[in-house]
Design a protein around this motif. Structure first.
Motif, PDB file in Angstrom:
ATOM      1  N   GLU A  56     -45.967 -13.754 -66.514  1.00 20.47           N
ATOM      2  CA  GLU A  56     -47.302 -14.158 -67.206  1.00 20.47           C
ATOM      3  C   GLU A  56     -47.298 -14.954 -68.356  1.00 20.47           C
ATOM      4  O   GLU A  56     -46.361 -14.604 -69.197  1.00 20.47           O
ATOM      5  CB  GLU A  56     -48.268 -12.865 -67.420  1.00 20.47           C
ATOM      6  CG  GLU A  56     -49.633 -13.264 -67.972  1.00 20.47           C
ATOM      7  CD  GLU A  56     -50.465 -12.072 -68.365  1.00 20.47           C
ATOM      8  OE1 GLU A  56     -51.627 -11.766 -67.714  1.00 20.47           O
ATOM      9  OE2 GLU A  56     -49.779 -11.269 -68.964  1.00 20.47           O
ATOM     10  N   VAL A 111     -43.585  -3.304 -69.094  1.00 18.12           N
ATOM     11  CA  VAL A 111     -44.090  -4.775 -69.482  1.00 18.12           C
ATOM     12  C   VAL A 111     -42.945  -5.243 -70.712  1.00 18.12           C
ATOM     13  O   VAL A 111     -43.107  -4.485 -71.601  1.00 18.12           O
ATOM     14  CB  VAL A 111     -45.404  -4.730 -69.979  1.00 18.12           C
ATOM     15  CG1 VAL A 111     -45.731  -6.063 -70.663  1.00 18.12           C
ATOM     16  CG2 VAL A 111     -46.394  -4.681 -68.808  1.00 18.12           C
ATOM     17  N   THR A 139     -44.358 -11.141 -70.086  1.00 15.39           N
ATOM     18  CA  THR A 139     -45.452 -11.805 -70.446  1.00 15.39           C
ATOM     19  C   THR A 139     -45.210 -12.549 -71.823  1.00 15.39           C
ATOM     20  O   THR A 139     -44.611 -11.836 -72.778  1.00 15.39           O
ATOM     21  CB  THR A 139     -46.771 -10.976 -70.563  1.00 15.39           C
ATOM     22  OG1 THR A 139     -47.801 -11.797 -70.954  1.00 15.39           O
ATOM     23  CG2 THR A 139     -46.466  -9.770 -71.600  1.00 15.39           C
ATOM     24  N   THR A 142     -50.689 -13.643 -72.803  1.00 17.84           N
ATOM     25  CA  THR A 142     -50.859 -12.279 -72.486  1.00 17.84           C
ATOM     26  C   THR A 142     -52.339 -12.226 -73.100  1.00 17.84           C
ATOM     27  O   THR A 142     -53.419 -11.344 -72.634  1.00 17.84           O
ATOM     28  CB  THR A 142     -50.026 -11.498 -73.469  1.00 17.84           C
ATOM     29  OG1 THR A 142     -48.721 -11.988 -73.175  1.00 17.84           O
ATOM     30  CG2 THR A 142     -50.152 -10.242 -73.223  1.00 17.84           C
ATOM     31  N   THR A 150     -52.713  -8.495 -67.743  1.00 18.52           N
ATOM     32  CA  THR A 150     -51.406  -7.977 -67.779  1.00 18.52           C
ATOM     33  C   THR A 150     -51.448  -6.494 -67.214  1.00 18.52           C
ATOM     34  O   THR A 150     -50.642  -6.114 -66.502  1.00 18.52           O
ATOM     35  CB  THR A 150     -50.691  -7.854 -69.250  1.00 18.52           C
ATOM     36  OG1 THR A 150     -51.062  -8.986 -69.843  1.00 18.52           O
ATOM     37  CG2 THR A 150     -49.285  -7.495 -68.924  1.00 18.52           C
TER      38      THR A 150
END
Length: 222
Positions: free
Chosen positions: A62, A110, A86, A65, A71
């Motif tokens: 990604e 993440v 991200t 963010t 996300t």
């Protein structure tokens, strides 16, 4: 129909099939922290989630963010064994996003990288990561074509690349526009048309965010 009408329909959609306490809490936390309200809509977030699930994505990249709204939708889709990387330019936004991701229970899957994406993408490439299955681009619009070029380097045949906010309230059709974001959107569309490794379209959308749309591309063989 007008923007208020579109927003009413979005509200009905969210109440019917999208409503989610965790992501709603993100929007509240973002507002309290002073982040701009430029997240994707709730319906669009759920769309990203379903798209990632339906394509079996386990690795998502990604770019942009913000406070982690999209996300979270993507991190849920990849599952406990999946990974989302991200990029976020602003350190405050990244801090708020980390807190939101932890509260939503997906922080462990993440990796938030702070700084300019065009500086961090070469670093990521040098790490030789496994190819990403899906790339979602929702950052500074003038660099969209550059972000897609990097996405091509970090994906595989069959991967999906999505670029948000391409239609620009219909201004995408204005060939003589001097708006940098519009010119960048046109550059992106022209690049998608010319790049033989991509098969792409642009889908217009209306809703609580007004009139816009996204580019959708699938990576093919070289």
């Amino acid at each position: 129909m007008t923007t208020p009408d579109w927003a009413d329909v979005d509200g009905y959609i969210v109440d019917s099939v999208v409503r989610d306490p965790d992501t709603e809490a993100v929007l509240v936390a973002n507002a309290e922290a002073g982040l701009p309200a430029i997240d994707v809509s709730a319906a669009q977030g759920k769309f990203l989630h379903l798209l990632a699930r339906s394509t079996g994505a386990r690795r998502v990249l990604e770019i942009g963010t913000l406070g982690g709204f999209s996300t979270i939708w993507l991190a849920r889709a990849v599952g406990e064994s999946g990974r989302v990387v991200t990029f976020e330019y602003e350190s405050l936004h990244a801090k708020v996003a980390r807190e939101n991701l932890e509260k939503a229970g997906v922080g462990d899957r993440v990796d938030i990288r702070v700084g300019a994406a065009l500086d961090n993408l070469p670093v990521l490439a040098e790490e030789k990561p496994e190819p990403f299955d899906l790339v979602f681009i929702d950052a500074d619009k003038v660099n969209n074509a550059n972000y897609v070029r990097w996405a091509l380097r970090l994906t595989r045949p069959g991967s999906v690349i999505i670029v948000d906010n391409v239609v620009r309230g219909g201004k995408l059709a204005e060939a003589e526009s001097t708006d940098p974001a519009v010119r960048a959107s046109r550059e992106l569309v022209e690049y998608l048309a010319a790049e033989p490794r991509l098969d792409a379209t642009v889908v217009q959308t209306v809703g609580s965010k007004g009139w816009d749309g996204f580019a959708y591309a699938v990576v093919g063989d070289e």
